[in-house]
Design an enzyme around this catalytic site. Structure first.
Site, PDB file in Angstrom:
ATOM      1  N   ASP A   1       0.748  -1.086   0.185  1.00  0.00           N
ATOM      2  CA  ASP A   1      -0.212  -0.092  -0.165  1.00  0.00           C
ATOM      3  C   ASP A   1       0.742   1.258  -0.011  1.00  0.00           C
ATOM      4  O   ASP A   1       2.090   1.217   0.422  1.00  0.00           O
ATOM      5  CB  ASP A   1      -0.835   0.011   1.227  1.00  0.00           C
ATOM      6  CG  ASP A   1      -2.028   0.943   1.107  1.00  0.00           C
ATOM      7  OD1 ASP A   1      -2.275   1.411   0.118  1.00  0.00           O
ATOM      8  OD2 ASP A   1      -2.939   0.701   2.067  1.00  0.00           O
TER       9      ASP A   1
ATOM     10  N   GLU B   1       2.746   6.760  -2.707  1.00  0.00           N
ATOM     11  CA  GLU B   1       2.539   8.009  -3.544  1.00  0.00           C
ATOM     12  C   GLU B   1       2.987   9.234  -2.924  1.00  0.00           C
ATOM     13  O   GLU B   1       3.526  10.287  -3.511  1.00  0.00           O
ATOM     14  CB  GLU B   1       1.209   8.080  -3.772  1.00  0.00           C
ATOM     15  CG  GLU B   1       0.468   6.999  -4.323  1.00  0.00           C
ATOM     16  CD  GLU B   1      -0.331   6.203  -3.366  1.00  0.00           C
ATOM     17  OE1 GLU B   1      -0.616   5.156  -3.786  1.00  0.00           O
ATOM     18  OE2 GLU B   1      -0.045   6.401  -2.155  1.00  0.00           O
TER      19      GLU B   1
ATOM     20  N   ASP C   1      -9.085   3.858  -3.361  1.00  0.00           N
ATOM     21  CA  ASP C   1      -9.920   4.076  -2.080  1.00  0.00           C
ATOM     22  C   ASP C   1     -11.393   4.499  -3.001  1.00  0.00           C
ATOM     23  O   ASP C   1     -11.364   5.877  -3.276  1.00  0.00           O
ATOM     24  CB  ASP C   1      -9.610   4.990  -1.413  1.00  0.00           C
ATOM     25  CG  ASP C   1      -8.501   4.563  -0.323  1.00  0.00           C
ATOM     26  OD1 ASP C   1      -8.266   3.335  -0.586  1.00  0.00           O
ATOM     27  OD2 ASP C   1      -7.798   5.350   0.184  1.00  0.00           O
TER      28      ASP C   1
END
Length: 764
Positions: free
Chosen positions: A435, A438, A503
């Site tokens: 995860d 970024e 998400d």
């Protein structure tokens, strides 16, 4: 966004813009594989015009069959810091190139593609080598450089510390041309008219930000453009100037490759040669994944009850995923299970597998190391974390208190990180959800490798992060047994599958956003993709959950995941046990995907080899000659032979398009003739799933459970309006071809000796 013009006539405020006005000199490379063009920013009419004038050097080179690179440079003495994309990672193929003069100008060929330079008009035309197909061009005032703020005198450029310098090119857009790809983007499928910044960001699925910015786009005119930099790229796709795609970067160089098809499949295949073919994924990864969800309250008993409940309701779980709170709060990523909630993780994982409640286990990690976690002190002391310019560890409190960032440019940090992963593997973990990745800082930071540019590291970090984890899994479990669940990506990251959509909200609009994101990533070189079934944010109403289940089980990979609420079906509708309830709906679609595994896994091998998306595959990939296919963003192909149209309405009403040919409903056997638009109404157990004519579809046994079984035993072979030569490959659970079913001149299968058990052949 960076704008250089105020309309057609004026420069933008505070911008100084200079354009290459002519091709003054053309110098061939000694090896005959390239041309260097000297392009002054003023037409040279007399000797004095060569003074006090900037130039742009355009280097045009033959790279591979169908691929030509173009690099525009202002000041060649500027450092060209890394990181750089790994091009031709599987080996650079030989290229047949030539340079010749004609009345049209100077032409460079690179296999099937060519560039012709007309120095009289400053036009560089890109076309097929045989001259039959024109692709795009660089025309007058389409190559240049810019300063911001605008200097009042050239003397100011002696000190560039307070000036930004940009390079840009503008390739022409033809009438009706559409542009697609650029990674996993959730806005309009056709990018013409959009301003796009390629800069990885955690922006959810309902904004113009993207987790996976891939500097490659595909045109409906038979070519693609790969922008060869991990730095921030600003694109104006028919926006700042309606007839051009403007590409701009801050710096002294801009390089891109034009990739000729002419079909989308050929463009994507050549792109995969340039940036890397997608990695293979194991057969078990195609089964159903279930997670704990994110901030929900769970422990060892919760996990056990979830898996038992899923099995009892007919949806056995192939992979169970422990999300963030397998570690204690404030400690992510510490690589240590919360011993209060998971006192014996190794023992529990072993028991789950032994009991058949799941086959594999995945855990969540990220590259951030929280100050409170056990890993931070060692990582900080040994220099494994990114530092500020003054020597401090770079830290902030966004996400995890006092977190640092693993500096993967430090080989010792990589070894340390992999050692921690191996400790998880020792406990029975088979897969990793990588995860984040970024939020990579670019200001006031200094990497261990001083040769890298922090601005380029922002996007490129995704490549390094996923590569390290993927290769650690390969080292432990085997080359083709590694699989990630990754959120961030850049060009080349398709080599380390798989990626999921980030998400999204629990709404039908968000499901449509996810479909667009999956289509875009598939047109950016990625074979495998997934999304959070039911939506991540919020708690979906039962009808949305069921509609999303149908779409999600037709993705290449399928995972139930949420944020603050569970995604097991019985919590959605008070454990409705009817045929239209969540549990039975999930069981039906899980069983369907299991039946499709002989087809899916065989096509997965082809998709990897060809650099194509397995699912979601845009309809345009299979039907590029159909103009409508370039606008279809609410339906997709599953491999080359199945077309699926998700249902976004509670009522079950859906509108979809079928291209030319005969199409047979998988569920009803009804045959429809395309091209045309159709309307249907569906319950929760079906959707428009149509089989293309001339398809040999191999379905697994109805008794098969899960994704891994013998794909040649007790199968059903369906022949859909087949003609002589129609084929279907059969593979084993490792992806190795074990046979081919082929239709003979009599319309029947020639040889079925590869099939075992009680198989059946049906003609439809």
């Amino acid at each position: 966004m960076v704008h250089f013009r105020d309309g057609m006539w004026l420069p933008a405020k505070d911008m100084w813009v200079e354009y290459a006005e002519e091709v003054y000199e053309i110098t061939p490379r000694v090896d005959g594989k390239g041309l260097s063009l000297l392009c002054p920013t003023k037409k040279i009419l007399r000797r004095g015009d060569t003074l006090n004038r900037s130039t742009v050097t355009l280097d045009i080179n033959a790279e591979a069959d169908g691929i030509i690179s173009v690099e525009a440079t202002h000041w060649a003495g500027a450092l060209n810091k890394g990181p750089h994309f790994e091009l031709f990672p599987h080996g650079r193929p030989d290229v047949q190139s030539s340079i010749f003069e004609s009345d049209e100008g100077t032409t460079l060929t690179s296999g099937s593609v060519a560039a012709t330079i007309d120095p009289n008009t400053f036009e560089i035309r890109f076309h097929s080598a045989d001259g039959a197909k024109r692709l795009t061009s660089l025309q007058t005032r389409s190559v240049g450089l810019a300063y911001n703020p605008a200097p009042s005198t050239p003397m100011q450029t002696a000190d560039m510390r307070n000036l930004k310098h940009y390079m840009f090119t503008q390739t022409t857009l033809a009438v009706g041309e559409t542009v697609h790809g650029l990674g996993e983007r959730f806005g309009a499928f056709n990018k013409v008219g959009q301003s796009i910044t390629l800069w990885n960001a955690d922006g959810g699925t309902s904004s113009d930000q993207a987790y996976k910015n891939v500097s490659f786009w595909l045109s409906s005119k038979g070519y693609g453009i790969f922008i060869d930099t991990p730095a921030k790229v600003e694109l104006e796709v028919g926006s700042e100037r309606c007839t051009r795609v403007q590409t701009a970067v801050e710096g002294q160089r801009l390089k891109w490759h034009i990739i000729y098809g002419p079909s989308p499949k050929e463009v994507l295949q050549r792109y995969s040669i340039l940036t890397g073919k997608p990695g293979k994924v194991p057969s078990w990864s195609f089964g159903l994944w279930l997670t704990t969800s994110f901030t929900t309250n769970y422990d060892q008993e919760t996990v056990q009850s979830f898996l038992e409940g899923m099995k009892a309701r007919g949806s056995p779980v192939e992979v169970f995923h422990y999300d963030c709170f397998w570690m204690k709060a404030f400690t992510w990523t510490s690589f240590v299970f919360d011993d209060d909630r998971f006192p014996d993780p190794k023992g529990q994982i072993a028991k789950l597998k032994e009991s058949g409640l799941c086959k594999k286990v995945c855990v969540w990690i990220n590259p951030y190391i929280a100050q409170q976690g056990a890993a931070f002190a060692e990582a900080a002391e040994k220099g494994y974390l990114l530092k500020r310019k003054n020597g401090d560890v770079w830290q902030w409190d966004l996400w995890q208190a006092g977190m640092g960032l693993v500096d993967f440019t430090n080989p010792e940090a990589v070894t340390w990180y992999v050692d921690n992963l191996n400790k998880l593997f020792d406990q029975g973990v088979d897969s990793i959800k990588t995860d984040f990745g970024e939020r990579i800082p670019t200001l006031d930071v200094e990497w261990h490798d001083k040769s890298v540019d922090p601005a380029k590291m922002h996007n490129y970090y995704a490549f390094i992060y996923n590569k390290i984890v993927y290769e650690a899994l390969q080292a432990r479990y085997g080359k083709n047994e590694a699989v990630l669940y990754a959120r961030t990506a850049c060009a080349g990251t398709q080599r380390f599958p798989l990626q999921w959509g980030g998400d999204c909200e629990s709404t039908p609009e968000a499901m449509a956003e996810s479909v667009r994101g999956g289509l875009g990533l598939g047109l950016s070189g990625f074979s495998f993709w997934s999304c959070d079934i039911g939506g991540f944010e919020g708690c979906p109403p039962a009808w949305i959950y069921k509609r999303w289940v149908a779409m999600g089980l037709l993705c290449s990979h399928s995972r139930l995941h949420g944020s603050s609420s569970y995604r097991v079906p019985w919590v959605m509708d008070d454990d409705d046990q009817t045929e239209e309830g969540c549990s039975r709906t999930l069981a039906k679609w899980t069983a369907l995907k299991s039946r499709l595994m002989p087809y899916l896994f065989a096509e997965a091998q082809k998709s990897v080899e060809q650099g194509l998306p397995l699912s979601l595959r845009a309809v345009l990939v299979e039907f590029p000659e159909d103009p409508t296919s370039w606008f279809l963003d609410r339906q997709f192909m599953v491999g080359p032979n199945l077309l699926a149209a998700p249902v976004f309405e509670e009522s079950g009403e859906v509108e979809f398009y079928l291209p030319q040919g005969k199409w047979t409903s998988y569920f009803t056997g009804e045959v429809r003739d395309g091209p045309g638009w159709f309307r249907e109404k569906h319950g929760f157990g079906t959707l428009p799933l149509y089989v293309r004519e001339n398809t040999v579809l191999v379905l697994g046994s109805e008794k098969a459970v899960g994704a891994v079984y013998d794909y040649t035993e007790d199968v059903e072979v369906r022949l859909y309006q087949v003609r002589e030569g129609a084929k279907a490959s059969l593979v084993d659970t490792e992806g190795n071809e074990v046979g081919v079913l082929e239709v003979g001149s009599d319309g029947k299968l020639k040889d079925v000796s590869v099939l075992k058990g009680n198989f059946a052949v049906k003609e439809l």
